[in-house]
Design an enzyme around this catalytic site. Structure first.
Site, mmCIF file in Angstrom:
data_model
loop_
_atom_site.group_PDB
_atom_site.id
_atom_site.type_symbol
_atom_site.label_atom_id
_atom_site.label_comp_id
_atom_site.label_asym_id
_atom_site.label_seq_id
_atom_site.Cartn_x
_atom_site.Cartn_y
_atom_site.Cartn_z
ATOM 1 N N HIS A 81 11.543 5.508 -4.295
ATOM 2 C CA HIS A 81 11.765 4.072 -4.458
ATOM 3 C C HIS A 81 10.415 3.400 -4.672
ATOM 4 O O HIS A 81 9.441 3.710 -3.990
ATOM 5 C CB HIS A 81 12.457 3.519 -3.208
ATOM 6 C CG HIS A 81 12.550 2.026 -3.181
ATOM 7 N ND1 HIS A 81 12.979 1.305 -4.266
ATOM 8 C CD2 HIS A 81 12.259 1.118 -2.207
ATOM 9 C CE1 HIS A 81 12.951 0.019 -3.966
ATOM 10 N NE2 HIS A 81 12.514 -0.122 -2.728
ATOM 11 N N CYS A 112 17.721 -1.637 -1.004
ATOM 12 C CA CYS A 112 16.966 -0.706 -1.866
ATOM 13 C C CYS A 112 17.450 0.741 -1.746
ATOM 14 O O CYS A 112 17.143 1.565 -2.608
ATOM 15 C CB CYS A 112 15.480 -0.787 -1.542
ATOM 16 S SG CYS A 112 14.823 -2.430 -1.786
ATOM 17 N N ASN A 136 9.475 -3.876 -7.591
ATOM 18 C CA ASN A 136 10.570 -3.367 -6.761
ATOM 19 C C ASN A 136 11.900 -3.910 -7.309
ATOM 20 O O ASN A 136 12.176 -5.097 -7.201
ATOM 21 C CB ASN A 136 10.354 -3.820 -5.310
ATOM 22 C CG ASN A 136 11.434 -3.321 -4.366
ATOM 23 O OD1 ASN A 136 12.480 -2.832 -4.797
ATOM 24 N ND2 ASN A 136 11.193 -3.447 -3.078
HETATM 25 N N1 ACO Z 1 -1.819 -12.625 -2.766
HETATM 26 C C1 ACO Z 1 -2.883 -12.809 -1.988
HETATM 27 N N2 ACO Z 1 -2.824 -12.677 -0.645
HETATM 28 C C2 ACO Z 1 -1.649 -12.349 -0.098
HETATM 29 C C3 ACO Z 1 -0.497 -12.135 -0.871
HETATM 30 C C4 ACO Z 1 -0.613 -12.299 -2.243
HETATM 31 N N3 ACO Z 1 0.424 -12.123 -3.083
HETATM 32 N N4 ACO Z 1 0.519 -11.833 -0.042
HETATM 33 C C5 ACO Z 1 0.050 -11.830 1.198
HETATM 34 N N5 ACO Z 1 -1.282 -12.150 1.167
HETATM 35 C C6 ACO Z 1 -2.198 -12.296 2.288
HETATM 36 C C7 ACO Z 1 -1.506 -12.661 3.582
HETATM 37 O O1 ACO Z 1 -1.320 -14.048 3.666
HETATM 38 C C8 ACO Z 1 -2.481 -12.141 4.588
HETATM 39 O O2 ACO Z 1 -3.540 -13.084 4.731
HETATM 40 P P1 ACO Z 1 -4.163 -13.377 6.190
HETATM 41 O O3 ACO Z 1 -4.762 -12.063 6.621
HETATM 42 O O4 ACO Z 1 -5.154 -14.443 5.891
HETATM 43 O O5 ACO Z 1 -3.020 -13.793 7.050
HETATM 44 C C9 ACO Z 1 -3.079 -10.902 3.919
HETATM 45 O O6 ACO Z 1 -2.806 -11.039 2.532
HETATM 46 C C10 ACO Z 1 -2.479 -9.606 4.422
HETATM 47 O O7 ACO Z 1 -1.059 -9.758 4.462
HETATM 48 P P2 ACO Z 1 -0.124 -8.562 4.810
HETATM 49 O O8 ACO Z 1 1.302 -9.011 4.780
HETATM 50 O O9 ACO Z 1 -0.619 -7.900 6.063
HETATM 51 O O10 ACO Z 1 -0.431 -7.615 3.577
HETATM 52 P P3 ACO Z 1 -0.064 -6.099 3.410
HETATM 53 O O11 ACO Z 1 -1.260 -5.327 3.110
HETATM 54 O O12 ACO Z 1 0.853 -5.624 4.503
HETATM 55 O O13 ACO Z 1 0.794 -6.130 2.067
HETATM 56 C C11 ACO Z 1 3.080 -6.067 1.355
HETATM 57 C C12 ACO Z 1 1.974 -6.901 2.000
HETATM 58 C C13 ACO Z 1 2.643 -5.720 -0.042
HETATM 59 C C14 ACO Z 1 4.339 -6.927 1.315
HETATM 60 C C15 ACO Z 1 3.321 -4.780 2.182
HETATM 61 O O14 ACO Z 1 3.415 -5.114 3.534
HETATM 62 C C16 ACO Z 1 4.531 -4.022 1.760
HETATM 63 O O15 ACO Z 1 4.595 -3.474 0.674
HETATM 64 N N6 ACO Z 1 5.525 -3.896 2.654
HETATM 65 C C17 ACO Z 1 6.713 -3.096 2.373
HETATM 66 C C18 ACO Z 1 7.692 -3.819 1.516
HETATM 67 C C19 ACO Z 1 8.867 -2.915 1.226
HETATM 68 O O16 ACO Z 1 8.770 -1.721 1.212
HETATM 69 N N7 ACO Z 1 10.032 -3.488 0.996
HETATM 70 C C20 ACO Z 1 11.142 -2.598 0.672
HETATM 71 C C21 ACO Z 1 12.368 -3.157 0.932
HETATM 72 S S1 ACO Z 1 12.741 -4.582 -0.001
HETATM 73 C C22 ACO Z 1 14.481 -4.644 0.061
HETATM 74 O O17 ACO Z 1 15.122 -3.824 0.656
HETATM 75 C C23 ACO Z 1 15.121 -5.771 -0.615
#
Ligand code: ACO
Length: 331
Positions: free
Chosen positions: A258, A120, A288
């Protein structure tokens, strides 16, 4: 090497173009594919829909479309380009490089053309490479492409990743600009201790693609850890690039971040006291798009009238690697 007196004082963007696939994948579509909800996706990420490349199309087709638009805007033709930097982690093939495919198809004369993989952060790294090449007189006009088709490596059974990614491309021509305009400061970095926080474990030389490792080709991510990294690195990257530019945060008109998660963007807005008018947000429409995210942001800003001649903007990205970078420029 040209004499120092002939080296360009100011280097910046001469033209910008973007291209996204027409096909739209909405949150409602994803609700039918995995255990998720529109409400969860919007509240946790800010994404409403994303573009997905049509079957049979190559990612480089988007890169080429964006490049033609960038050239047209710059008033240039392929023969004016002497370097191609194609930023992607989803090339058409492991070999040949997508830069070579694009250069050949567009009729750009034989030149330095290479792929750059910084996920990214790719476009920011490419832009900074281009800046260095033009500033030092090695190149005159560099075509920088950011193109990723994440959907080709997304597991649509994994709700943790499939809601996040979209496809797209953007391109800029980098060259000499009027004095005082263009790129004013850069900062870039890598923290390889987090290399496997976002990964694809097959398809490379350690695990060449085989019938047994198809599942491992998909993008997997430790979302929480990447989130912490992104929030932690965002502010310092902006500050370091501004420091190099000799500018203060109050002098910035526009933040082009980003688009990975709306909450990461909002945390930066809070830190710097930016209001929504001074920030580009198009994550709702595109998700993204990795290396395409920054040029798509510039394009959105322009359409919204936020980016005009003289606008001081900070472009900032972070991603797999772990990588990050920020560039300050006067448009
Ligand atoms: N729908 C419903 N529930 C979900 C989903 C979904 N799509 N995805 C995850 N959950 C659930 C999980 O299973 C978890 O459930 P649990 O508590 O029962 O285990 C709960 O939601 C919380 O999961 P987290 O992973 O802690 O959710 P978080 O609030 O951290 O959000 C996310 C996840 C959106 C991926 C976030 O962590 C994020 O944006 N991270 C950064 C990603 C990023 O910046 N990537 C950039 C680089 S990508 C690249 O370079 C190619």
């Amino acid at each position: 090497m040209p004499p120092l007196s002939t080296l360009p004082q100011s280097v910046g963007v001469l033209g910008l173009g973007v291209s996204v696939p027409e096909r739209v994948l909405t949150n409602a579509d994803l609700e039918k594919m995995v255990d998720t909800t529109d409400e969860w996706i919007i509240s946790r990420t800010g994404i409403r829909e994303r573009r997905i490349i049509e079957e049979g199309r190559a990612p480089s087709e988007l890169g080429i479309e964006a490049s033609w638009k960038a050239l047209e805007e710059a008033g240039l033709s392929p023969t004016d380009i002497d370097t191609v930097i194609y930023c992607t982690f989803t090339p058409d093939y492991p070999m040949p490089p997508s830069a070579c495919i694009l250069q050949g198809k567009m009729g750009i004369p034989p030149c330095l053309a290479y792929d750059l993989n910084a996920a990214c952060s790719g476009f920011i790294f490419g832009l900074q490479n281009a800046y260095g090449l033009v500033k030092s007189g090695v190149a005159k006009r560099v075509l920088v492409v950011g193109a990723d088709c994440n959907s080709r490596f997304t597991d649509y059974k994994d709700r943790g990743t499939c809601v996040l990614f979209g496809d797209g491309a953007g391109a800029v021509v980098v060259g000499e600009v009027e004095e005082g305009r263009g790129i004013l400061g850069n900062c870039a970095g890598t923290d390889g201790t987090g290399a496997f926080l976002i990964h694809q474990m097959s398809g490379g030389a350690v695990n060449p693609p085989s019938a047994d490792n198809v599942e491992d080709q998909y993008i997997r991510m430790n979302g929480r850890e990447v989130y912490k990294f992104a929030v932690g690195v965002f502010g310092p990257a902006v500050e370091q690039a501004l420091d190099k530019a000799g500018l203060k945060i109050e002098e910035v008109d526009l933040l082009v971040p980003h688009q990975a998660n709306i909450r990461i963007i909002e945390s930066a807005m809070q830190r710097f006291g930016f209001s929504p008018e001074n920030v580009v947000i198009n994550i709702g429409e595109y998700g993204n798009t990795s290396a395409a995210s920054i040029p798509l942001g510039l394009d959105t800003a322009r359409q919204q009238g936020k980016l005009t001649a003289g606008t001081v903007c900070v472009l900032v990205a972070f991603g797999a690697g772990l990588t990050y970078g920020a560039t300050v420029l006067r448009w």
